[in-house]
Scaffold this motif. Structure first.
Motif, mmCIF file in Angstrom:
data_model
loop_
_atom_site.group_PDB
_atom_site.id
_atom_site.type_symbol
_atom_site.label_atom_id
_atom_site.label_comp_id
_atom_site.label_asym_id
_atom_site.label_seq_id
_atom_site.Cartn_x
_atom_site.Cartn_y
_atom_site.Cartn_z
ATOM 1 N N ILE A 87 -17.938 -3.401 -47.423
ATOM 2 C CA ILE A 87 -19.333 -3.246 -47.843
ATOM 3 C C ILE A 87 -19.494 -1.841 -48.413
ATOM 4 N N ALA A 88 -20.445 -1.713 -49.309
ATOM 5 C CA ALA A 88 -20.713 -0.384 -49.860
ATOM 6 C C ALA A 88 -21.220 0.517 -48.739
ATOM 7 N N ALA A 89 -20.732 1.751 -48.714
ATOM 8 C CA ALA A 89 -21.105 2.673 -47.628
ATOM 9 C C ALA A 89 -22.618 2.879 -47.570
ATOM 10 N N ASP A 90 -23.270 2.838 -48.717
ATOM 11 C CA ASP A 90 -24.718 3.096 -48.700
ATOM 12 C C ASP A 90 -25.535 1.882 -48.250
ATOM 13 N N LYS A 91 -24.844 0.756 -47.932
ATOM 14 C CA LYS A 91 -25.563 -0.427 -47.421
ATOM 15 C C LYS A 91 -25.531 -0.511 -45.892
ATOM 16 N N VAL A 92 -24.832 0.412 -45.252
ATOM 17 C CA VAL A 92 -24.623 0.302 -43.804
ATOM 18 C C VAL A 92 -25.944 0.345 -43.036
ATOM 19 N N ASP A 93 -26.820 1.268 -43.402
ATOM 20 C CA ASP A 93 -28.104 1.372 -42.689
ATOM 21 C C ASP A 93 -28.932 0.103 -42.860
ATOM 22 N N TYR A 94 -28.940 -0.440 -44.075
ATOM 23 C CA TYR A 94 -29.672 -1.677 -44.363
ATOM 24 C C TYR A 94 -29.126 -2.817 -43.496
ATOM 25 N N LEU A 95 -27.800 -2.871 -43.400
ATOM 26 C CA LEU A 95 -27.175 -3.932 -42.609
ATOM 27 C C LEU A 95 -27.542 -3.804 -41.128
ATOM 28 N N ARG A 96 -27.532 -2.580 -40.620
ATOM 29 C CA ARG A 96 -27.873 -2.370 -39.200
ATOM 30 C C ARG A 96 -29.313 -2.798 -38.924
ATOM 31 N N GLU A 97 -30.171 -2.545 -39.891
ATOM 32 C CA GLU A 97 -31.567 -2.957 -39.745
ATOM 33 C C GLU A 97 -31.662 -4.479 -39.677
ATOM 34 N N LYS A 98 -30.866 -5.172 -40.499
ATOM 35 C CA LYS A 98 -30.872 -6.638 -40.469
ATOM 36 C C LYS A 98 -30.402 -7.149 -39.111
ATOM 37 N N PHE A 99 -29.359 -6.535 -38.583
ATOM 38 C CA PHE A 99 -28.845 -6.987 -37.290
ATOM 39 C C PHE A 99 -29.870 -6.806 -36.174
ATOM 40 N N SER A 100 -30.674 -5.784 -36.294
ATOM 41 C CA SER A 100 -31.642 -5.515 -35.229
ATOM 42 C C SER A 100 -32.754 -6.557 -35.186
ATOM 43 N N SER A 101 -32.865 -7.380 -36.226
ATOM 44 C CA SER A 101 -33.978 -8.347 -36.272
ATOM 45 C C SER A 101 -33.527 -9.777 -35.995
ATOM 46 N N LEU A 102 -32.363 -9.924 -35.350
ATOM 47 C CA LEU A 102 -31.773 -11.260 -35.227
ATOM 48 C C LEU A 102 -32.196 -12.066 -34.009
ATOM 49 N N SER A 103 -32.873 -11.461 -33.069
ATOM 50 C CA SER A 103 -33.021 -12.142 -31.790
ATOM 51 C C SER A 103 -33.927 -13.371 -31.870
ATOM 52 N N THR A 104 -34.939 -13.339 -32.736
ATOM 53 C CA THR A 104 -35.841 -14.488 -32.825
ATOM 54 C C THR A 104 -36.102 -14.855 -34.266
ATOM 55 N N LEU A 105 -36.439 -16.114 -34.458
ATOM 56 C CA LEU A 105 -36.760 -16.600 -35.795
ATOM 57 C C LEU A 105 -38.259 -16.398 -36.021
ATOM 58 N N LYS A 106 -38.597 -15.403 -36.811
ATOM 59 C CA LYS A 106 -39.997 -15.128 -37.115
ATOM 60 C C LYS A 106 -40.179 -15.142 -38.630
ATOM 61 N N LYS A 107 -41.337 -15.618 -39.046
ATOM 62 C CA LYS A 107 -41.550 -15.789 -40.478
ATOM 63 C C LYS A 107 -41.321 -14.510 -41.276
#
Lengths: 149, 127
Positions: A87-107
């Protein structure tokens, strides 16, 4: 024990071929229907994640693969599905943010993270990610790991 | 145009859009090579028809044995269309069939159902 490994091209044609191969592998495992479903679901989401989101290495894009998926059998009914890709190094923060929102399915976030959400769900919330330096400047190696029991 | 029937393939579900009866069925496995190319035209045909026949009784049946995340996104788009339609048409039923003992698909249906504010989606086990 290694049951399946693929580290070639990640595109739609490869997906067609590899999904057939992966299905054949898991059909021979004599898992119950739920586990077979979760293994296949995990494979599809990992493959699509690499196809859609992995970065390509800078110069010799086609010569060697920098991405792959493996299926390991750890014993009894425990399996590990793992993918690696750049992955591009500058996408790492964006990816971590996505992972933090995985626990529930919200609109608010469901569609942006649906693939990761399904991966996490089919592995009983065991999806983990690690990001390490790669040999290519400006690129990191992302490893996604799920345990399917 | 009274009925569209797409038979199932290895990677796409059976789709029936029965405009005469208002029954819309999606059944089987769905991980199309090009999810939007497969499902978006279906969605457009449905929504165009909804606009022309706003008060027709409608019966939606989602009966997947497997669906990938792009398909889930498009199913959610279709369900959002249905909910929008519900402002004008109260004669709508939606059912989510899941293979009995498939916890993943059952929970997915339950989670989608909780997102619906206007319509109750029935969650039904199938054998």
């Amino acid at each position: 024990m290694l049951l399946y490994r693929y580290d070639g091209q990640f595109n739609r044609d490869a997906f067609t071929n590899q999904s057939i191969k992966f299905k054949t592998v898991i059909r021979n495992l004599n898992c119950d229907k739920q586990q077979t479903y979760d293994l296949f679901s995990g494979f599809v989401e990992l493959f699509q994640n690499i196809t859609l989101h992995a970065a390509h290495k800078p110069i010799d894009k086609q010569e060697t693969s920098t991405a792959g998926i493996t299926l390991l059998h750890l014993g009894e009914k425990t399996f590990i599905l793992q993918s690696k890709n750049l992955i591009a190094a500058d996408k790492v923060d964006y990816l971590r943010e996505k992972f933090s929102s995985l626990s529930t399915l919200k609109k608010a976030n469901e569609k942006a993270v649906m693939g990761l959400y399904i991966l996490n769900k089919c592995s009983g919330q065991t999806l983990t990610n690690t990001v390490e330096d790669s040999v290519y400047r400006d690129f990191k190696t992302l490893t996604l790991t799920t345990s399917i029991t | 145009m009274t009925k569209i029937h797409l038979p199932p393939s290895d990677r796409t579900p059976e789709v029936i859009l029965d405009f005469a009866t208002g029954m819309f069925l999606f059944k089987g496995e769905s991980y199309p090579q090009s999810p939007e190319a497969f499902l978006e035209p279906i969605r457009i045909q449905m929504t165009d028809w909804f606009k022309k026949s706003p008060s027709h009784a409608l019966n939606f049946q989602f009966s997947f044995d497997y669906l990938d995340s792009p398909t889930i996104k498009l199913v959610m788009d279709i369900i959002e269309d249905i909910e929008e339609l519900n402002h004008h048409n109260k004669n709508i039923s939606v059912s989510w069939y899941y293979p009995r003992n498939n916890k993943t698909l059952r929970e997915l249906g339950e989670e989608i159902a909780t997102e619906l504010s206007q319509i109750r989606m029935a969650i039904i086990a199938k054998d």
